[in-house]
Design a protein around this motif. Sequence first.
Motif, PDB file in Angstrom:
ATOM      1  N   LEU A 156      26.696  37.769   9.542  1.00 41.32           N
ATOM      2  CA  LEU A 156      27.015  38.887  10.432  1.00 41.32           C
ATOM      3  C   LEU A 156      25.839  39.179  11.356  1.00 41.32           C
ATOM      4  O   LEU A 156      25.999  39.280  12.571  1.00 41.32           O
ATOM      5  N   VAL A 157      24.684  39.358  10.752  1.00 36.24           N
ATOM      6  CA  VAL A 157      23.463  39.636  11.524  1.00 36.24           C
ATOM      7  C   VAL A 157      22.332  38.773  10.971  1.00 36.24           C
ATOM      8  O   VAL A 157      22.281  38.499   9.771  1.00 36.24           O
ATOM      9  N   ILE A 158      21.464  38.365  11.863  1.00 35.74           N
ATOM     10  CA  ILE A 158      20.269  37.640  11.436  1.00 35.74           C
ATOM     11  C   ILE A 158      19.042  38.363  11.972  1.00 35.74           C
ATOM     12  O   ILE A 158      19.109  39.129  12.946  1.00 35.74           O
ATOM     13  N   SER A 159      17.952  38.133  11.299  1.00 36.12           N
ATOM     14  CA  SER A 159      16.717  38.854  11.591  1.00 36.12           C
ATOM     15  C   SER A 159      15.778  37.997  12.423  1.00 36.12           C
ATOM     16  O   SER A 159      15.683  36.782  12.205  1.00 36.12           O
ATOM     17  N   VAL A 160      15.112  38.613  13.377  1.00 33.64           N
ATOM     18  CA  VAL A 160      13.952  37.963  14.011  1.00 33.64           C
ATOM     19  C   VAL A 160      12.754  38.851  13.730  1.00 33.64           C
ATOM     20  O   VAL A 160      12.789  40.062  13.949  1.00 33.64           O
TER      21      VAL A 160
ATOM     22  N   GLY B 134      15.275  32.647   7.580  1.00 28.51           N
ATOM     23  CA  GLY B 134      15.021  34.034   7.924  1.00 28.51           C
ATOM     24  C   GLY B 134      16.072  34.912   7.280  1.00 28.51           C
ATOM     25  O   GLY B 134      17.119  34.423   6.830  1.00 28.51           O
ATOM     26  N   GLY B 135      15.794  36.199   7.235  1.00 32.67           N
ATOM     27  CA  GLY B 135      16.731  37.118   6.607  1.00 32.67           C
ATOM     28  C   GLY B 135      18.067  37.168   7.327  1.00 32.67           C
ATOM     29  O   GLY B 135      18.131  37.041   8.553  1.00 32.67           O
ATOM     30  N   SER B 136      19.127  37.342   6.562  1.00 32.16           N
ATOM     31  CA  SER B 136      20.461  37.468   7.157  1.00 32.16           C
ATOM     32  C   SER B 136      21.371  38.222   6.198  1.00 32.16           C
ATOM     33  O   SER B 136      21.197  38.157   4.981  1.00 32.16           O
ATOM     34  N   VAL B 137      22.342  38.917   6.784  1.00 32.10           N
ATOM     35  CA  VAL B 137      23.420  39.503   5.990  1.00 32.10           C
ATOM     36  C   VAL B 137      24.716  38.851   6.431  1.00 32.10           C
ATOM     37  O   VAL B 137      24.984  38.749   7.647  1.00 32.10           O
TER      38      VAL B 137
ATOM     39  N   GLY C  58      18.473  34.287   2.704  1.00 28.52           N
ATOM     40  CA  GLY C  58      17.339  33.847   3.515  1.00 28.52           C
ATOM     41  C   GLY C  58      17.638  32.729   4.494  1.00 28.52           C
ATOM     42  O   GLY C  58      16.706  32.150   5.057  1.00 28.52           O
ATOM     43  N   ARG C  59      18.937  32.449   4.723  1.00 30.09           N
ATOM     44  CA  ARG C  59      19.250  31.363   5.655  1.00 30.09           C
ATOM     45  C   ARG C  59      19.858  31.905   6.945  1.00 30.09           C
ATOM     46  O   ARG C  59      21.056  31.759   7.219  1.00 30.09           O
ATOM     47  N   GLY C  60      18.987  32.566   7.679  1.00 29.01           N
ATOM     48  CA  GLY C  60      19.397  33.094   8.970  1.00 29.01           C
ATOM     49  C   GLY C  60      19.310  32.030  10.054  1.00 29.01           C
ATOM     50  O   GLY C  60      19.286  30.838   9.767  1.00 29.01           O
ATOM     51  N   TRP C  61      19.250  32.453  11.274  1.00 29.50           N
ATOM     52  CA  TRP C  61      19.144  31.546  12.434  1.00 29.50           C
ATOM     53  C   TRP C  61      20.342  30.571  12.491  1.00 29.50           C
ATOM     54  O   TRP C  61      20.218  29.480  13.023  1.00 29.50           O
TER      55      TRP C  61
ATOM     56  N   LYS D 190      14.090  47.845  14.593  1.00 33.29           N
ATOM     57  CA  LYS D 190      14.362  46.503  14.077  1.00 33.29           C
ATOM     58  C   LYS D 190      15.179  45.702  15.078  1.00 33.29           C
ATOM     59  O   LYS D 190      16.237  46.121  15.506  1.00 33.29           O
ATOM     60  N   MET D 191      14.685  44.529  15.417  1.00 33.48           N
ATOM     61  CA  MET D 191      15.431  43.615  16.287  1.00 33.48           C
ATOM     62  C   MET D 191      16.298  42.717  15.416  1.00 33.48           C
ATOM     63  O   MET D 191      15.793  42.018  14.530  1.00 33.48           O
ATOM     64  N   VAL D 192      17.605  42.749  15.654  1.00 31.80           N
ATOM     65  CA  VAL D 192      18.519  41.849  14.943  1.00 31.80           C
ATOM     66  C   VAL D 192      19.433  41.178  15.959  1.00 31.80           C
ATOM     67  O   VAL D 192      19.591  41.644  17.089  1.00 31.80           O
ATOM     68  N   VAL D 193      20.018  40.083  15.533  1.00 25.97           N
ATOM     69  CA  VAL D 193      20.974  39.363  16.372  1.00 25.97           C
ATOM     70  C   VAL D 193      22.330  39.398  15.664  1.00 25.97           C
ATOM     71  O   VAL D 193      22.432  39.006  14.491  1.00 25.97           O
ATOM     72  N   ARG D 194      23.340  39.893  16.385  1.00 23.94           N
ATOM     73  CA  ARG D 194      24.685  39.953  15.820  1.00 23.94           C
ATOM     74  C   ARG D 194      25.366  38.604  16.041  1.00 23.94           C
ATOM     75  O   ARG D 194      25.502  38.140  17.182  1.00 23.94           O
ATOM     76  N   VAL D 195      25.769  37.987  14.947  1.00 21.26           N
ATOM     77  CA  VAL D 195      26.272  36.618  15.014  1.00 21.26           C
ATOM     78  C   VAL D 195      27.794  36.596  14.935  1.00 21.26           C
ATOM     79  O   VAL D 195      28.453  35.759  15.545  1.00 21.26           O
ATOM     80  N   SER D 196      28.354  37.520  14.161  1.00 23.46           N
ATOM     81  CA  SER D 196      29.815  37.622  14.094  1.00 23.46           C
ATOM     82  C   SER D 196      30.163  39.027  13.638  1.00 23.46           C
ATOM     83  O   SER D 196      29.293  39.791  13.220  1.00 23.46           O
TER      84      SER D 196
END
Lengths: 337, 337
Positions: free
Chosen positions: A43-47, A73-76, A96-99, A330-336
């Motif tokens: 859903l979201v990944i961390s930078v 990287g961190g991810s939910v 821990g498998r973001g990006w 916090k900077m996050v990237v919304r992936v879905s």
Amino acid sequence: MSTTAREIHLVARPEGPPVPGDFALVERELPDPGQGELLVRNLVISVDPYMRGKMAGRRTYTDPYELNAPMDGGSVGVVEASGDPAFPVGTTVLHGRGWRSHALLPAGSARPVNIRGDVPAGIYLGALGMPGQTAYIGLVDKAGLREGDTVFVSGAAGAVGGMAGQLARMYGAKRVIGSAGSPEKVAHLIDDLGFDAAFDYKAAPVREQLAEAAPDGIDVYFDNVGGDHLEAAIECANDFARFALCGSISGYNATEAPKAPRNLFQIVTKRLTLRGFIVGDDPERMGDFYRDVAPAVAEGRITLRETVVDGLENAPEAFISMLSGGNIGKMVVRVSD
Amino acid sequence: MSTTAREIHLVARPEGPPVPGDFALVERELPDPGQGELLVRNLVISVDPYMRGKMAGRRTYTDPYELNAPMDGGSVGVVEASGDPAFPVGTTVLHGRGWRSHALLPAGSARPVNIRGDVPAGIYLGALGMPGQTAYIGLVDKAGLREGDTVFVSGAAGAVGGMAGQLARMYGAKRVIGSAGSPEKVAHLIDDLGFDAAFDYKAAPVREQLAEAAPDGIDVYFDNVGGDHLEAAIECANDFARFALCGSISGYNATEAPKAPRNLFQIVTKRLTLRGFIVGDDPERMGDFYRDVAPAVAEGRITLRETVVDGLENAPEAFISMLSGGNIGKMVVRVSD
């Protein structure tokens, strides 16, 4: 049935500030999860700033990222297919498998998290995630915060800094001072996060602004920046002040050795303690962290703004922007969704 | 009856290295001691690096020396006239009014010491005095020395450094490494003080020589020097290494801000702890110090060489020489027999 994952690979090690060409978006077919594995749609990944260190080729406290492979990287995310009955399809997990858009991972490396009502998934990447834990460990364990302390936090509009300042207040600091890189961020510290004083480090020398903001000196310094911020904190420190050194973002993109504080002898004369730390060293403290901090976050006494970038393909730009201060909180990237 | 005391006064604040003209030998008539006072004839007086800081006009952790007044400093002397029956004439005492031939002082500020057989009076200014105490507090309390540690001591041929290295060995260090400023001093560290390795910091970069002497890294650093020594120690430190910062003699005579370590980010990545300290902060530890260290000194397991200069009038030269490394072990000035 297989799943097409989109992944951000590191394809070149940045020299100086990272550029988009250091990254590539790569598609890969993931097989169905085997026994004990999960397929997770992120859903979201961390930078995070620490990732810059892993992009360099040297080992520091962790291994560097490999080239031409997805970064970690961190991810939910949400379990889409499960090889472990403890994680039914639909479970929201922190891992821990973001990006990347989808991740195949051992169930043992995922942790179920509650996403209820309007709680954003990113909270487990921020206030209740690694940045919050970092602020807690640094402030409480490493700096030994005491009631009545005057606390200075650099990079205070970032995720770790924002949490550090608010935790300092929650634990009884007398005065909390923050530095940040724009007037908007300074206003955020004062108006939204409850800092007593804040200044724009680009507007005038840190040393002068800190001295003005802390007329009685500082007892604790939470350092996210290094360089001239560290020098100013030493200059302004009271006897027996304690410094938790968390990061040096001022130097992460540097290609030359950074300028260093020229007043280190004051560490002796003022009997300062400087302690570097890494959040992962103290896993036994995580229970205490959730016990102390989760209620405050749930009740809104502690808040951490999110800067959200949409789309995995924009993750490199989000990271690059974050390193130069393009985020608040916090900077996050919304992936879905 | 009065006594003519000869005193060294500070008459100018040094800019850069002190010069003889910064000092003057002044005669003064001292009255007989009143009730509760002692008149002491000094045997030996101490010259120590910390005194350079007190010659500057700024307050650090102590007040600066006053101009045109006798300087203070450690001294061992004999009571010549007494206004306190607890200190009969002939008692040997340690006190803080050095830099002079005779001192008039409150009996409460003097401490009787035993001078027996061939024990030189200066031992209370060195191995069993402030330098020994400094080494003990720094190594045991601030650096938290543990058995099996590899320990690096800079300025190891000085009084504090020589004691720190020997105490490290006594408390179970696996390997003790020292730096000093001449081949003669290096030989002294190895041959007389039992260091495992030592190098001449003037012969090649500290960083290279330390890496060679400590192939498995260092766990504890006892810093008397600062500057490039501190940088090298950070570079060579193992994860979780502890640094006791005692002094920065490389910068005491500097007229410009010193060059500083450019690798401070390693404090974070290696989770280092740097602790500045002043010996006087921990008076409650002095009993432990004497209990642990005095027997080792008495039995000759710990030795500290003295560099003795004769004559009060030569005290300024002794001090100037000590600051540039003209001593091995403890530099003292013999004032009378």
